[in-house]
Write an enzyme that holds these catalytic residues in place. Structure first.
Site, PDB file in Angstrom:
ATOM      1  N   CYS A  11     -13.955   0.952  24.636  1.00  0.00           N
ATOM      2  CA  CYS A  11     -13.781   2.395  24.835  1.00  0.00           C
ATOM      3  C   CYS A  11     -15.025   3.158  24.374  1.00  0.00           C
ATOM      4  O   CYS A  11     -15.951   2.595  23.785  1.00  0.00           O
ATOM      5  CB  CYS A  11     -12.538   2.879  24.087  1.00  0.00           C
ATOM      6  SG  CYS A  11     -12.723   2.910  22.281  1.00  0.00           S
ATOM      7  N   HIS A  60       0.816  -4.009   5.978  1.00  0.00           N
ATOM      8  CA  HIS A  60      -0.421  -3.980   6.766  1.00  0.00           C
ATOM      9  C   HIS A  60      -1.653  -4.460   5.989  1.00  0.00           C
ATOM     10  O   HIS A  60      -2.729  -4.562   6.560  1.00  0.00           O
ATOM     11  CB  HIS A  60      -0.677  -2.561   7.310  1.00  0.00           C
ATOM     12  CG  HIS A  60      -0.921  -1.548   6.236  1.00  0.00           C
ATOM     13  ND1 HIS A  60       0.099  -0.960   5.526  1.00  0.00           N
ATOM     14  CD2 HIS A  60      -2.059  -1.033   5.747  1.00  0.00           C
ATOM     15  CE1 HIS A  60      -0.394  -0.114   4.647  1.00  0.00           C
ATOM     16  NE2 HIS A  60      -1.716  -0.150   4.750  1.00  0.00           N
ATOM     17  N   GLU A  61      -1.496  -4.739   4.708  1.00  0.00           N
ATOM     18  CA  GLU A  61      -2.630  -5.221   3.922  1.00  0.00           C
ATOM     19  C   GLU A  61      -2.376  -6.699   3.650  1.00  0.00           C
ATOM     20  O   GLU A  61      -1.536  -7.048   2.814  1.00  0.00           O
ATOM     21  CB  GLU A  61      -2.731  -4.425   2.617  1.00  0.00           C
ATOM     22  CG  GLU A  61      -4.004  -4.682   1.843  1.00  0.00           C
ATOM     23  CD  GLU A  61      -4.147  -3.747   0.650  1.00  0.00           C
ATOM     24  OE1 GLU A  61      -4.606  -2.601   0.839  1.00  0.00           O
ATOM     25  OE2 GLU A  61      -3.782  -4.142  -0.465  1.00  0.00           O
ATOM     26  N   ARG A 103      -2.533  -3.197  -7.256  1.00  0.00           N
ATOM     27  CA  ARG A 103      -2.051  -3.957  -6.128  1.00  0.00           C
ATOM     28  C   ARG A 103      -1.178  -5.120  -6.612  1.00  0.00           C
ATOM     29  O   ARG A 103      -1.577  -5.859  -7.515  1.00  0.00           O
ATOM     30  CB  ARG A 103      -3.211  -4.502  -5.284  1.00  0.00           C
ATOM     31  CG  ARG A 103      -3.808  -3.478  -4.324  1.00  0.00           C
ATOM     32  CD  ARG A 103      -2.780  -3.073  -3.270  1.00  0.00           C
ATOM     33  NE  ARG A 103      -3.335  -2.250  -2.219  1.00  0.00           N
ATOM     34  CZ  ARG A 103      -3.274  -0.920  -2.190  1.00  0.00           C
ATOM     35  NH1 ARG A 103      -2.695  -0.265  -3.191  1.00  0.00           N
ATOM     36  NH2 ARG A 103      -3.774  -0.244  -1.163  1.00  0.00           N
ATOM     37  N   CYS A 150      -7.345  -3.243   3.827  1.00  0.00           N
ATOM     38  CA  CYS A 150      -6.964  -1.821   3.840  1.00  0.00           C
ATOM     39  C   CYS A 150      -7.605  -1.064   2.683  1.00  0.00           C
ATOM     40  O   CYS A 150      -8.630  -0.448   2.818  1.00  0.00           O
ATOM     41  CB  CYS A 150      -5.441  -1.674   3.809  1.00  0.00           C
ATOM     42  SG  CYS A 150      -4.889   0.047   3.710  1.00  0.00           S
ATOM     43  N   CYS A 176     -11.101   3.889  17.720  1.00  0.00           N
ATOM     44  CA  CYS A 176     -10.811   3.228  18.994  1.00  0.00           C
ATOM     45  C   CYS A 176      -9.701   3.943  19.754  1.00  0.00           C
ATOM     46  O   CYS A 176      -8.639   4.227  19.207  1.00  0.00           O
ATOM     47  CB  CYS A 176     -10.408   1.782  18.736  1.00  0.00           C
ATOM     48  SG  CYS A 176      -9.932   0.854  20.211  1.00  0.00           S
ATOM     49  N   CYS A 178     -15.662   2.815  20.543  1.00  0.00           N
ATOM     50  CA  CYS A 178     -16.160   1.500  20.131  1.00  0.00           C
ATOM     51  C   CYS A 178     -17.607   1.282  20.566  1.00  0.00           C
ATOM     52  O   CYS A 178     -18.362   0.580  19.893  1.00  0.00           O
ATOM     53  CB  CYS A 178     -15.264   0.402  20.700  1.00  0.00           C
ATOM     54  SG  CYS A 178     -13.641   0.270  19.888  1.00  0.00           S
ATOM     55  N   ARG A 198      -6.371   2.873  17.872  1.00  0.00           N
ATOM     56  CA  ARG A 198      -6.360   3.767  16.720  1.00  0.00           C
ATOM     57  C   ARG A 198      -4.975   3.735  16.068  1.00  0.00           C
ATOM     58  O   ARG A 198      -3.953   3.622  16.744  1.00  0.00           O
ATOM     59  CB  ARG A 198      -6.700   5.186  17.159  1.00  0.00           C
ATOM     60  CG  ARG A 198      -6.874   6.175  16.017  1.00  0.00           C
ATOM     61  CD  ARG A 198      -7.188   7.559  16.532  1.00  0.00           C
ATOM     62  NE  ARG A 198      -8.368   7.575  17.422  1.00  0.00           N
ATOM     63  CZ  ARG A 198      -8.930   8.683  17.868  1.00  0.00           C
ATOM     64  NH1 ARG A 198      -8.432   9.869  17.538  1.00  0.00           N
ATOM     65  NH2 ARG A 198      -9.986   8.624  18.659  1.00  0.00           N
ATOM     66  N   CYS A 206       0.860  -1.186   0.000  1.00  0.00           N
ATOM     67  CA  CYS A 206       0.000   0.000   0.000  1.00  0.00           C
ATOM     68  C   CYS A 206       0.897   1.237   0.000  1.00  0.00           C
ATOM     69  O   CYS A 206       2.043   1.187   0.448  1.00  0.00           O
ATOM     70  CB  CYS A 206      -0.886  -0.038   1.244  1.00  0.00           C
ATOM     71  SG  CYS A 206      -1.819   1.473   1.568  1.00  0.00           S
ATOM     72  N   HIS A 207       0.373   2.356  -0.485  1.00  0.00           N
ATOM     73  CA  HIS A 207       1.163   3.593  -0.508  1.00  0.00           C
ATOM     74  C   HIS A 207       1.669   3.983   0.880  1.00  0.00           C
ATOM     75  O   HIS A 207       2.741   4.565   1.013  1.00  0.00           O
ATOM     76  CB  HIS A 207       0.324   4.739  -1.096  1.00  0.00           C
ATOM     77  CG  HIS A 207       0.392   4.814  -2.592  1.00  0.00           C
ATOM     78  ND1 HIS A 207      -0.620   4.352  -3.394  1.00  0.00           N
ATOM     79  CD2 HIS A 207       1.351   5.271  -3.432  1.00  0.00           C
ATOM     80  CE1 HIS A 207      -0.298   4.530  -4.664  1.00  0.00           C
ATOM     81  NE2 HIS A 207       0.889   5.076  -4.716  1.00  0.00           N
ATOM     82  N   THR A 208       0.890   3.672   1.916  1.00  0.00           N
ATOM     83  CA  THR A 208       1.309   4.034   3.272  1.00  0.00           C
ATOM     84  C   THR A 208       2.626   3.352   3.631  1.00  0.00           C
ATOM     85  O   THR A 208       3.491   3.942   4.287  1.00  0.00           O
ATOM     86  CB  THR A 208       0.218   3.671   4.291  1.00  0.00           C
ATOM     87  OG1 THR A 208      -0.990   4.345   3.925  1.00  0.00           O
ATOM     88  CG2 THR A 208       0.611   4.091   5.698  1.00  0.00           C
ATOM     89  N   CYS A 233     -11.371  -2.225  20.198  1.00  0.00           N
ATOM     90  CA  CYS A 233     -11.247  -2.909  21.492  1.00  0.00           C
ATOM     91  C   CYS A 233     -12.597  -3.355  22.026  1.00  0.00           C
ATOM     92  O   CYS A 233     -12.680  -4.215  22.892  1.00  0.00           O
ATOM     93  CB  CYS A 233     -10.548  -1.995  22.503  1.00  0.00           C
ATOM     94  SG  CYS A 233     -11.557  -0.605  23.085  1.00  0.00           S
TER      95      CYS A 233
END
Length: 382
Positions: free
Chosen positions: A102, A69-70, A375, A178, A114, A105, A118, A47-49, A99
């Site tokens: 909180c 993360h994806e 992707r 993602c 969250c 949530c 977060r 991913c770009h992130t 979670c």
């Protein structure tokens, strides 16, 4: 022999410094601690992130680090206090969490902000003890957004793990964790265009095209794409894009171009680039009285958004959307089910344009930096 409770040695792609090719290393992955899950990652995508934090242009450097993360995978073992997951479950690790305790949530007015889980791109350790679960010869390797999926095994907080149907093809649903949800949900859940309305999408990466898919599914009559890469347009037609605007082709702001071509502005716009100028253009191109602009792209930390207050006083609406307004643990299993039942109208094959074995992960970075494809699926077992 069961690996539960033991250190696992496996391959991981480690980023040792900013902008340098990742290095495939043997890493030690510690067992999951309280409220943690260890996952065998089978597929991950870039991913770009990941690229932004690998390059560290405008972001806090933290190395050595395992990005990613994806992804999709299977639970290998669970830590203390984990009751709703078990070894063998098919899962999507999510870069943000839920979670379920909180205020966010529990609120009906907040979906995924969250307080505990977060997204935090600067934190490189686990919450339970402030330590990493990765190491090489005793040297800690930092985590990324709590997922670090560029590893054959990773440890994730249980609140960042969505259990999905075992019938879901893990290579196909991987991007749902993602990019697809981020763009598709921003349109369907936040912008909410009505049938026959006009939508502008800024940025034709995977997230932007997922946003365009959302506009198509909602029945938009015109979907106008805004991107500086003209090569994207032909590909974008397959996602419902009807018109293409390249800001470089005009000597005036692109928002003025769009207002003129639509007779006052689009009904909805979705910004998916992270460029502050694109955000301003996306907001200023929506119609007064009812236009809604949704910001999705992540800006650099020192960026500032500037527009004249009259743009708000004339009843345009500016919104932000995080992860498509989906709750990770509550909503994502349903999204996957709807995809399997063909209720979403999403064709995941259109998003997966390349595939490489784990050893060639740096090719995925090359494709993205060159603006080639959407992707790239990375096979960690290959």
């Amino acid at each position: 022999m069961s690996t539960a409770g033991q250190v696992i040695r496996c391959k991981a792609a480690v980023a040792w410094e900013a902008g340098k090719p990742l290095s495939i290393e043997e890493v030690e992955v510690a067992p999951p601690q309280k409220h943690e899950v260890r996952i065998k990652i089978l597929f991950t995508a870039l991913c770009h992130t990941d690229v932004y934090y690998w390059e560290c242009k405008g972001y806090t450097p933290l190395f050595p680090r395992i990005l990613g993360h994806e992804a999709s995978g299977i639970v290998e073992s669970v830590g203390e206090g984990v009751n709703d997951l078990k070894p063998g479950d098919h899962v999507l690790p999510i870069f943000t969490g839920e979670c379920k305790e909180c205020r966010h949530c529990l609120s009906e007015e907040s979906n995924n902000m969250c307080e505990l889980l977060r997204i935090n791109c600067d934190r490189g350790v686990m919450l339970a003890d402030g330590k990493t679960r990765f190491s090489i010869n005793g040297k800690p390797i930092y985590h990324f957004v709590g997922t670090s999926t560029f590893s054959q095994y990773t440890v994730v907080h249980v609140g960042q793990v969505a259990k999905i149907s075992p019938t879901a093809p893990l290579d196909k649903v991987c991007p749902i964790s993602c990019g697809i949800c981020t763009g598709f949900g921003a349109t369907v859940n936040v912008a909410k265009p009505k049938k026959g309305q006009t939508v502008a999408v800024f940025g034709l990466g995977a997230v932007g095209l997922a946003a365009a898919e959302g506009a198509r599914v909602c029945g938009a009559s015109r979907i106008i794409a805004v991107d500086v890469n003209p090569r994207r347009f032909e590909e974008a037609k397959r996602f419902g894009i009807t018109e293409f605007v390249n800001p470089k082709d005009y000597d005036k702001p692109v928002q003025e171009v769009i207002v003129e071509m639509t007779g006052g502005g689009v009904d909805r716009s979705v910004e998916c680039t992270g460029s502050v100028q694109a955000m301003i253009s996306a907001f200023e191109c929506v119609h007064d009285g009812w236009g809604v602009c949704v910001l999705v792209g992540v800006p650099k930390k020192d960026d500032a958004f500037k527009t004249h207050p009259m743009n708000l006083l004339s009843e345009r609406t500016l919104k932000g959307a995080f992860y498509g307004n989906y709750k990770p643990r509550t909503d994502i299993p349903t999204v996957v089910d709807k995809y399997l039942n063909k209720e979403l109208g999403l064709d995941m094959d259109k998003f997966i344009t390349h595939s490489v074995p784990f050893a060639d992960i740096n090719k995925a970075f090359d494709y993205m930096l060159q603006g080639i494809g959407l992707r790239c699926m990375i096979h960690l077992d290959a």
